[in-house]
Design a protein around this motif. Structure first.
Motif, PDB file in Angstrom:
ATOM      1  N   UNK A   1       0.832  -1.270  -0.015  1.00  0.00           N
ATOM      2  CA  UNK A   1      -0.080   0.195  -0.138  1.00  0.00           C
ATOM      3  C   UNK A   1       0.841   1.045  -0.057  1.00  0.00           C
ATOM      4  N   UNK A   2       0.523   2.320  -0.923  1.00  0.00           N
ATOM      5  CA  UNK A   2       1.394   3.208  -0.969  1.00  0.00           C
ATOM      6  C   UNK A   2       1.023   4.515   0.027  1.00  0.00           C
ATOM      7  N   UNK A   3       1.934   5.142   0.490  1.00  0.00           N
ATOM      8  CA  UNK A   3       1.792   6.474   1.436  1.00  0.00           C
ATOM      9  C   UNK A   3       0.459   7.201   1.045  1.00  0.00           C
ATOM     10  N   UNK A   4       0.163   7.385  -0.175  1.00  0.00           N
ATOM     11  CA  UNK A   4      -0.757   8.181  -0.535  1.00  0.00           C
ATOM     12  C   UNK A   4      -2.444   7.654  -0.076  1.00  0.00           C
ATOM     13  N   UNK A   5      -2.401   6.178  -0.489  1.00  0.00           N
ATOM     14  CA  UNK A   5      -3.576   5.398   0.029  1.00  0.00           C
ATOM     15  C   UNK A   5      -3.831   5.304   1.243  1.00  0.00           C
ATOM     16  N   UNK A   6      -2.482   4.999   2.099  1.00  0.00           N
ATOM     17  CA  UNK A   6      -2.557   4.916   3.422  1.00  0.00           C
ATOM     18  C   UNK A   6      -3.205   6.203   4.029  1.00  0.00           C
ATOM     19  N   UNK A   7      -2.842   7.484   3.717  1.00  0.00           N
ATOM     20  CA  UNK A   7      -3.131   8.654   4.204  1.00  0.00           C
ATOM     21  C   UNK A   7      -4.536   8.803   3.861  1.00  0.00           C
ATOM     22  N   UNK A   8      -5.097   8.663   2.809  1.00  0.00           N
ATOM     23  CA  UNK A   8      -6.327   8.563   2.298  1.00  0.00           C
ATOM     24  C   UNK A   8      -7.349   7.767   3.369  1.00  0.00           C
ATOM     25  N   UNK A   9      -7.047   6.551   3.476  1.00  0.00           N
ATOM     26  CA  UNK A   9      -7.714   5.712   4.493  1.00  0.00           C
ATOM     27  C   UNK A   9      -7.787   6.352   5.748  1.00  0.00           C
ATOM     28  N   UNK A  10      -6.560   6.966   6.084  1.00  0.00           N
ATOM     29  CA  UNK A  10      -6.670   7.502   7.522  1.00  0.00           C
ATOM     30  C   UNK A  10      -7.354   8.692   7.679  1.00  0.00           C
ATOM     31  N   UNK A  11      -7.789   9.582   6.581  1.00  0.00           N
ATOM     32  CA  UNK A  11      -8.485  10.668   6.575  1.00  0.00           C
ATOM     33  C   UNK A  11      -9.618  10.209   6.643  1.00  0.00           C
ATOM     34  N   UNK A  12     -10.162   9.060   5.941  1.00  0.00           N
ATOM     35  CA  UNK A  12     -11.605   8.475   6.029  1.00  0.00           C
ATOM     36  C   UNK A  12     -11.884   7.912   7.516  1.00  0.00           C
ATOM     37  N   UNK A  13     -10.721   7.519   8.095  1.00  0.00           N
ATOM     38  CA  UNK A  13     -11.147   6.873   9.469  1.00  0.00           C
ATOM     39  C   UNK A  13     -11.181   8.030  10.510  1.00  0.00           C
ATOM     40  N   UNK A  14     -10.214   9.040  10.138  1.00  0.00           N
ATOM     41  CA  UNK A  14     -10.409  10.124  11.085  1.00  0.00           C
ATOM     42  C   UNK A  14     -11.574  10.842  11.125  1.00  0.00           C
TER      43      UNK A  14
END
Length: 189
Positions: free
Chosen positions: A1-14
């Motif tokens: 998983x790339x950093x971009x995907x990881x941060x987008x998923x983190x944004x949605x979870x946040x």
């Protein structure tokens, strides 16, 4: 998983998961207070909600999920935790009857006692660690890109001759933490 995907998923979870955790926290504390005041009994459903809430918070604070999730939640909880404390100064900041009864009671418990502020600062501190912002190292078997030796590289009698001999190589180059953990203060000998 790339950093971009990881941060987008983190944004949605946040945005969504931490809001659901907040509702669970407010409902659990409010329902425990109401059942104890009215019936002098323990609400096991509220305790179950609080246990699930604690598991969700532990997942967001300690996982490899992007720190964007804990950053957004930390900001949300810190603001909601500061409002009741600022109200103690005499200025009315919160509207009346803005939450249903169990949630309002839970907000009064968690907010006025400072638990929301405590959780907000905890989430902000959990998102501050640099190792959580970095991505994972490459696992595709390709080495990191090699750059030509600089001006202070090992040079033999005829100039730069590539990598240094085996005696001068870094003995820690094969360690699993090499390149991933920049926060380690010293090498192990």
């Amino acid at each position: 998983m790339t950093n971009g995907v990881r941060h987008v998923l983190g944004f949605v979870a946040g945005l969504f998961l931490l809001s659901l955790i907040l509702v669970g926290l407010l409902y659990g504390t409010g329902e425990i207070t109401l059942s104890a005041q009215r019936f002098f009994a323990v609400s096991w459903a509220a305790i179950g909600v609080l246990v699930v809430t604690a598991i969700g918070l532990a997942f967001l604070v300690g996982s490899r999920l992007s720190p964007v999730a804990s950053l957004l939640g930390g900001l949300q909880y810190t603001v909601l935790g500061l409002l009741p404390i600022l109200e103690l100064g005499g200025t009315r900041l919160l509207p009346t009857n803005w939450l249903p009864l169990p949630l309002a009671r839970g907000y009064m418990n968690a907010g006025y006692l400072g638990f929301l502020l405590l959780l907000g600062v905890l989430l902000l501190a959990a998102s501050a660690f640099p190792s959580r912002w970095r991505g994972r190292p490459r696992t595709d078997g390709q080495p990191a890109p090699y750059y030509a030796p600089g001006p202070h590289a090992y040079s033999g009698p005829a100039g730069p001759s590539g990598p240094p001999p085996a005696a001068e190589r870094d003995p820690y180059a094969g360690e699993p933490w090499r390149g991933d953990d920049a926060t380690r203060p010293m090498r192990r000998d």
